[in-house]
Structures are given as structure tokens and as C-alpha cells.
Design a protein around this motif. Structure first.
Motif, mmCIF file in Angstrom:
data_model
loop_
_atom_site.group_PDB
_atom_site.id
_atom_site.type_symbol
_atom_site.label_atom_id
_atom_site.label_comp_id
_atom_site.label_asym_id
_atom_site.label_seq_id
_atom_site.Cartn_x
_atom_site.Cartn_y
_atom_site.Cartn_z
ATOM 1 N N VAL A 11 61.620 15.891 7.466
ATOM 2 C CA VAL A 11 61.424 16.261 8.873
ATOM 3 C C VAL A 11 62.477 15.577 9.740
ATOM 4 C CG1 VAL A 11 59.859 16.122 10.847
ATOM 5 C CG2 VAL A 11 58.960 16.689 8.579
ATOM 6 N N GLU A 19 58.369 22.517 10.433
ATOM 7 C CA GLU A 19 58.633 21.745 11.654
ATOM 8 C C GLU A 19 59.992 22.130 12.245
ATOM 9 O OE1 GLU A 19 56.659 19.524 13.169
ATOM 10 O OE2 GLU A 19 55.046 19.860 11.718
ATOM 11 N N GLN A 35 56.844 21.873 4.274
ATOM 12 C CA GLN A 35 56.259 21.385 5.528
ATOM 13 C C GLN A 35 57.358 21.048 6.539
ATOM 14 O OE1 GLN A 35 53.046 21.746 5.732
ATOM 15 N NE2 GLN A 35 52.984 22.258 3.556
ATOM 16 N N ALA A 36 58.451 20.449 6.036
ATOM 17 C CA ALA A 36 59.550 20.072 6.931
ATOM 18 C C ALA A 36 60.235 21.293 7.525
ATOM 19 C CB ALA A 36 60.564 19.220 6.163
ATOM 20 N N ARG A 44 60.325 25.318 14.372
ATOM 21 C CA ARG A 44 59.812 25.279 15.747
ATOM 22 C C ARG A 44 60.842 24.753 16.743
ATOM 23 N NH1 ARG A 44 55.440 22.899 12.761
ATOM 24 N NH2 ARG A 44 53.746 24.386 12.439
#
Length: 722
Positions: A667, A601, A597-598, A604
Motif C-alpha cells: 500500500v 487501495e 488489497q493494495a 482509489r
């Protein structure tokens, strides 16, 4: 353009194959028309079918092919003409074969040079003359593994064919297929309208059959079944359980469905409702009726293939056929309760699980040890986990599961709630143990939920760990489409339980323990006597992990990652992001998910692509270097302003990301590392790494190694570089 109708009338077609056969015929006809260049207005057309017919109805089909152009290449000029420019025998032969004078031939040029060519234009054939052959081709391509033959001919199809309708507009398409001449006469319902049905035009087809008590549209038929079943269930004071598979099979069994509300003796409700529901759905294709709390009532709904004037007699028939199965289930359940789980468990020692892996009792013992360890790691009760695991296969020896194999675990839950061996437990822990016996099998199929309770998740994980380790150790790894122990499904079930249950478990260590226990049992099986076998097993379990155990655990981890690739791909995760995390092989799958998931992020951020490319460049430089890279950066050897700035920036980034990485705030850690981009860009613009001075070169390599180590602390971000 004219509407087209093709209908094949048959004996009752195979229920489960019927939708696929109808789709194949529909697709085959469309393909045959397209290959001949015949225009089609498909609109919202779809396959039409009932148990006794397959039909294709298209809103518009061109009545003839377009003009057919052909181009046949002939000899090249150096072969076709002699030195005087006169035709050779090769050219004259080609012209004669084409049926024209050689002077009428055209010329064209390709990569080999100029050649003669015969071009022709002929009118398209009428669609009506082509349709029989199109239908024969479509039938030949249908997936019919065991075609039937009937009569004194060689025709073969899924079932004997009794009639053929072919209409283009309001005209009959003349032809013969599968021994049947085409006409416009269909057939109505076998019992409610047993006579021919005139089809004036394709657009009249559905309505004409409806008048003859046949619903040719499967969607209309399905909707009628649902509506009738739900209405009958409401009349019985409950709601219908409409399983998709049962609904589809009933839809393929009926042409004019009609619901019949039925009942059975309430005494049967003492039997586990799953057994009764399985009997109704799988054996009789009936729809159970549930109350508001989802409990089975003493009612069910059957679907007749007609509207009977003697509904009471139909009801009696349905109730009569279901009663013996219910009586068997009740007898098995009562006898199993008398036997008890302890007695069932004792019988597992005589049941072989797998030749090399011992008995089912051996598997239960391994699962119990794993469950105890896993429970401690994830915060569940280890005592209850071991106790539940010890009973997890007992119901395999029950009469009920012998009759209804799909009730594995479900039966165990009922028996545990009534078993005297668990009398020392209060209601709540006993209920937790009982539920875990059922939940250990979850997820049972694709799309099924994971076990809902903590204890159930522990058992589900332990069970799958042992199955995977055992399957690999016994040489049962999946190959191609073969997967006898369902290891792929077990691997995905294990991963889903850990991820969707948010369970922090060192998966690598758990795989090691599972492989260690399996290898110990395999080696102990070579001992001569039960006593020596048990002693050797105990000794091997206490020993350190062997190299083959570690190799097996690594292979199992890779196998699970392979399943996760598909799992995350279905969620839209790009493969390069998955590989970036997989390269680090995180011990915990939950940690794997956090990193994934990190990295999403991070990808992007505007700095992501440049830093990924820089890290890829750094890795290449370090890999190609033949120098011994110092463990530490020597500040005294940092001479260029850009390298001093990078060293200071890396020191600051490491100091600030250490607590973030420790807290697994990936993140924030990656966002902080993204701030290194200006210093990294400046370093590569202004500093040469491979200088002549060995100490300076080594110091710069040490700086890059320190940078790469921190940039790759969450994921191998170089995988994000195109």
C-alpha cells in the motif's frame, strides 16, 4: 380481479424434489397468465405444498384478457396493385383469407417499402376458459425426470393425481387436467381427517385445510416443527440440533407435524457422537439433543405426521428403529479399537487409489513428505506433521467408516486418541495429531470453515496438493461438469486454507514438489518387482525437477488461479484488479492477497487511472520497439528538462520503495509511486521517445523500462486502464 386457487392432489411426492416441483408449478402458472396478457396481483403469494399436494394461490387475477390486437402483413404495393391501381390476385387472396374486403385493409411502410396490412381487434377470452390450458403447459414444463403413469390412460406426472381444485373467485373453473375434472373439494389429513374438504373461495384455502389437520403453508409447517422440536429438547434438558437439510426433509414428509421426545440407552454414548448423529439425521430424520457443551445426550426428537393418542407407542417405534443402527455402530467402533490404526494402515497397501497413481499407501507416503516440508515452511512441527500424515488414511480401513463413509477423519480422530502406537506422545501432541486427522478434510463443503489447528492446516494443504498433482498427472482434469476427483473443490480448499489461515507458503514450489513426487511414483510403477520399484522411486525423487514436472506445476498454479477468480469475485473484487496481480504470478497466495488489497487501495487514488494508462502506453512502446534497450540509463544523454526530471523522480522512487517492497508494504509502495504522475505526464507532453538519434532513443527507452519495471512491481497496473 378475483383470487385464484389451483391445487393438484397426489400420492406422496418425492421429498427432495417437492420444493422445486411446487416452485415450478407456481412459476409456470404465472408465466402462462403473463403470456396471455392476463393481469395478476401477486402480492406476497408463494408456492404452497405438502407431501400430497401442490398449490398456487394468487390474491388477484383479471377475469378476462384485455382486447387482443393483431396485425398481419400482406403483399407490397408493387405486387398488390396492377398498373391501373386495381387489386391483383395476391391482394384479393390475402383479403379473402383475412375475411374482409381489400378496401378495408390498412397500409404500412417498412424498410422495403409500402405494403397492405390487416389489423384486427377482438375481445379478450375469459380467464376461466384459458386456465386449464395454462395449467397443462405449466405441468409440462415441470422438472420431472421420471414421470409416472397410472390407470388406463397416457397421463404422466411425478405421482398419481387424485383430485384437482380450480377456483377463480368463488366459482369453480371447469376443466380437465391429467384425467381429473376440477371441482372445489380438496382432501384433509390422510389419518386425522380422511374426508373431502369444501373450499368455498381461494382465500379460505389455508384455513380450511388447517381445520382438516393440514398445514399447506410450508413456512408455517417449518416454524411449527422448529418450535415443537425445541420445546421437546428443553423438556429433555438440552437443546436440539436442527440441521437445515433434516428440517427441510421433515417439512416435506409431514402435513401436521407433532414432536415426540425419545431416548436411547446411555451406553451408546461411548460411540463417536458423529456416527450416532449421522444415523439419526440421515437415516431416520430425527433431531439429536445436545447438552450445553454441544455433546450428544441420550435423547432425540422424532416428528410424527399426526397427533397420536398413543404417543408412548409412537415413541417405542422410533426408539426401536434406531437401536439396531446404534448397536451396529457400537460393534464396529469396539472392533476397530481392537484392531488399531497400525493394522488399519497396513491394509492400505492393498487398496488402489487410482490405476496410475498406485495404492492409498502410496498416496499417504507422498502426503507425509509434503506435510513435513510444509510444516517447516509455516512454522508447524515437521515430526508431528509427518506422523499425522502417515495415519491420515488409516480409518478408511475401519468398519465404522465402511458403514458411515461421511465419518472419514472423524473416526481417525477417535482412534488416534485411543491408539497404542501414539502412546509415546504426551496428551497435547497426541490430541494435535488426532485433531489433524479430522481437520485434514476441512473445508468439507462450500461454506465450511478451514482447519482450525496449525497441524490440521498442514495436512489439509498436503492432502490437496497431492490430490491436485495426481489428478492432473493421471489425466483426470475437470471437463465441463465432470470432475471425478473433485479437483475444483480441492483447489479452492487449498487456496482458502492458505489465505484464511494466513500461511506464507511458496505455492509454486509446493506444487513442484507435489508434481515431482507424483511423476516419480508413476514412472516407478513400471518397474518389474517391488524392490526395483522402490529403488527407482527413491532415485527419481532425488533427481532434479524434470521439464514435464515444471509444466505440470505451472498448469496447476493456473488452475488454482481460476478458482480464486470466483472466490474474489464473490467478495466484490473487480476482475481487472485480479488480473493485474495474476499477471505477476506471485509465488505465495498470501502475498497474492496482500497485493490485491493494495491494488484496491491504489485504484482509489486520483492518480491511479492516469498512471495505469501511462504504464499501458509504456508497455506498448517497449513491445513495439525493435531497438536493443540498454540495461542502464546514461545521465549524460538526458537532454530535455522533462526527461531529466523523470529520471531523478524514478531514482528517488526506487530508493524509497525498495525497503517498502522488501517489507511487503505494498500500500505504501503504490502510494509513493503515485507521486510520479506529474513527471510522467510532463515527459509524455514534452519528450519524443522515438527520435532519430539511436543512442538518445535507446536511453529514453531504458528510462521508460526502468519506470515500467517499478510501476509494475506490485501488480500489472496497466490492467486498471479501461
Amino acid at each position: 380481479m378475483q383470487p385464484l386457487l389451483i391445487e393438484l392432489g397426489t400420492d406422496e411426492l418425492p421429498v427432495k424434489a417437492l420444493p422445486g416441483l411446487a416452485q415450478a408449478l407456481f412459476d409456470g402458472v404465472l408465466d402462462g397468465l403473463a403470456r396471455r396478457g392476463i393481469a395478476v396481483e401477486r402480492g406476497d403469494a408463494k408456492p404452497l405444498y405438502t407431501p400430497r399436494r401442490l398449490a398456487v394461490r394468487l390474491p388477484g387475477v383479471a377475469t378476462e384478457q384485455p382486447e387482443q390486437r393483431s396485425e398481419v402483413p400482406g403483399p407490397y404495393l408493387n405486387v398488390a396493385l396492377d398498373a391501373d391501381g386495381q387489386p391483383t390476385r395476391a391482394l384479393l387472396g390475402f383479403a379473402q383469407k383475412a375475411g374482409v374486403e381489400w378496401t378495408a385493409l390498412a397500409r404500412t411502410t417498412d424498410h422495403k417499402g409500402e405494403r397492405f396490412v390487416h389489423r384486427a381487434l377482438r375481445p379478450g377470452a375469459p380467464t376461466a376458459t384459458l386456465l386449464p390450458e395454462i395449467l397443462r403447459e405449466a405441468i409440462a414444463a415441470m422438472p420431472i425426470p421420471k414421470p409416472m403413469r397410472w390407470g388406463a390412460h397416457e397421463h404422466a406426472f411425478a405421482r398419481p393425481v387424485h383430485w384437482l381444485v380450480m377456483l377463480l373467485g368463488d366459482a369453480v373453473v371447469e376443466g380437465e387436467v391429467l384425467g381429473r375434472r376440477s371441482d372445489r373439494m380438496s382432501r384433509g389429513h390422510r389419518f386425522l381427517h380422511d374426508k373431502p374438504v369444501w373450499i368455498g373461495a381461494p382465500d379460505d384455502y389455508v384455513e380450511a385445510l388447517r381445520a382438516a389437520r393440514v398445514l399447506a403453508d410450508p413456512d408455517e409447517r417449518r416454524a411449527r416443527i422448529v418450535a415443537e422440536v425445541e420445546a421437546a429438547a428443553r423438556d429433555a434438558g438440552g437443546r436440539a440440533r436442527i440441521a437445515p437439510d433434516t428440517l427441510e426433509q421433515v417439512n416435506c414428509l409431514t402435513e401436521w407435524p407433532s414432536a415426540v421426545r425419545c431416548a436411547f440407552e446411555p451406553e451408546f454414548l461411548a460411540v463417536p457422537q458423529e456416527a450416532l448423529i449421522a444415523t439419526m439425521e440421515a437415516n431416520q430424520k430425527f433431531f439429536p439433543v445436545l447438552d450445553a457443551q454441544g455433546r450428544l445426550t441420550a435423547h432425540f426428537v422424532g416428528i410424527a405426521n399426526l397427533e397420536s393418542r398413543e404417543v408412548a407407542e409412537v415413541r417405542k417405534g422410533y426408539e426401536r428403529v434406531i437401536r439396531p443402527r446404534f448397536a451396529d455402530a457400537k460393534f464396529f467402533f469396539v472392533e476397530d479399537l481392537k484392531q488399531g490404526l497400525a493394522a488399519m494402515n497396513a491394509g492400505l497397501a492393498g487398496v488402489t487409489y487410482q490405476a496410475r497413481l498406485g495404492t492409498v499407501a502410496d498416496k499417504v507416503a507422498r502426503v507425509a513428505l509434503l506435510a513435513e516440508t510444509i510444516a517447516r515452511a509455516v512454522g508447524a512441527d515437521p515430526v508431528l506433521a509427518r506422523r499425522a500424515a502417515g495415519l491420515s488414511k488409516a480409518d478408511l480401513q475401519s468398519r465404522l467408516v465402511g458403514e458411515f463413509p461421511e465419518l472419514q477423519g472423524v473416526a481417525g480422530r477417535y482412534y488416534a486418541m485411543a491408539d497404542a502406537s501414539l502412546a509415546d506422545l504426551a496428551h497435547e501432541p497426541r490430541a494435535a495429531v488426532a485433531a489433524a486427522l479430522d481437520e485434514a478434510y476441512m473445508p468439507r463443503y462450500a461454506g465450511d470453515a478451514i482447519a482450525p489447528s496449525p497441524l490440521g492446516r498442514v495436512l489439509a494443504i498436503a492432502e490437496r496438493l497431492d490430490t491436485l498433482a495426481g489428478g492432473f498427472a493421471a489425466g483426470l482434469k475437470p471437463t465441463g461438469n465432470k470432475d471425478p476427483f473433485a479437483l475444483r473443490r480441492n483447489a479452492l480448499g487449498l487456496a482458502r486454507t492458505l489465505l484464511e489461515g494466513s500461511l506464507e507458503l511458496d505455492t509454486g514450489e509446493a506444487l513442484l514438489q507435489a508434481a515431482h513426487l507424483v511423476h516419480a511414483d508413476i514412472k516407478a510403477a513400471t518397474a518389474a518387482t517391488p524392490a526395483s520399484r522402490e529403488a527407482l522411486r527413491h532415485e527419481l525423487r532425488q533427481a532434479d525437477y524434470a521439464p514435464e514436472t515444471r509444466a505440470s506445476a505451472d498448469e496447476l498454479y493456473d488452475f488454482i488461479l481460476d478458482r480464486l477468480r470466483g472466490y474474489y469475485a464473490e467478495q466484490g473484487v473487480p476482475p481487472q484488479r485480479f488480473e493485474a496481480v495474476a499477471a505477476l504470478r506471485p509465488a505465495s497466495l498470501l502475498d497474492f492477497d496482500r497485493r490485491l488489497q493494495a491494488i484496491g487501495e491504489f485504484a482509489r487514488l486520483p492518480e491511479a487511472e492516469a498512471l495505469a494508462a501511462a504504464n499501458k502506453r509504456i508497455r506498448n512502446i517497449l513491445r513495439k520497439s525493435e531497438d536493443t534497450i540498454p540495461a542502464q540509463v546514461d545521465p549524460a544523454l538526458l537532454s530535455e528538462p522533462a526527461e531529466r526530471a523523470l529520471a531523478a523522480a524514478v531514482d528517488a522512487a526506487i530508493a524509497e520503495t525498495d525497503p517498502l517492497l522488501a517489507a511487503r508494504d505494498y500500500v505504501a509502495a503504490l502510494a509513493r509511486l503515485a507521486q510520479l504522475r506529474p513527471q510522467v505526464d510532463a515527459f509524455f507532453d514534452q519528450v519524443m521517445v522515438n527520435v532519430e538519434a539511436a543512442r538518445v532513443r535507446g536511453n529514453r527507452l531504458a528510462l521508460l523500462a526502468r519506470l515500467a519495471d517499478r510501476l509494475g512491481s506490485v501488480a500489472a497496473i496497466e490492467h486498471l486502464s479501461v
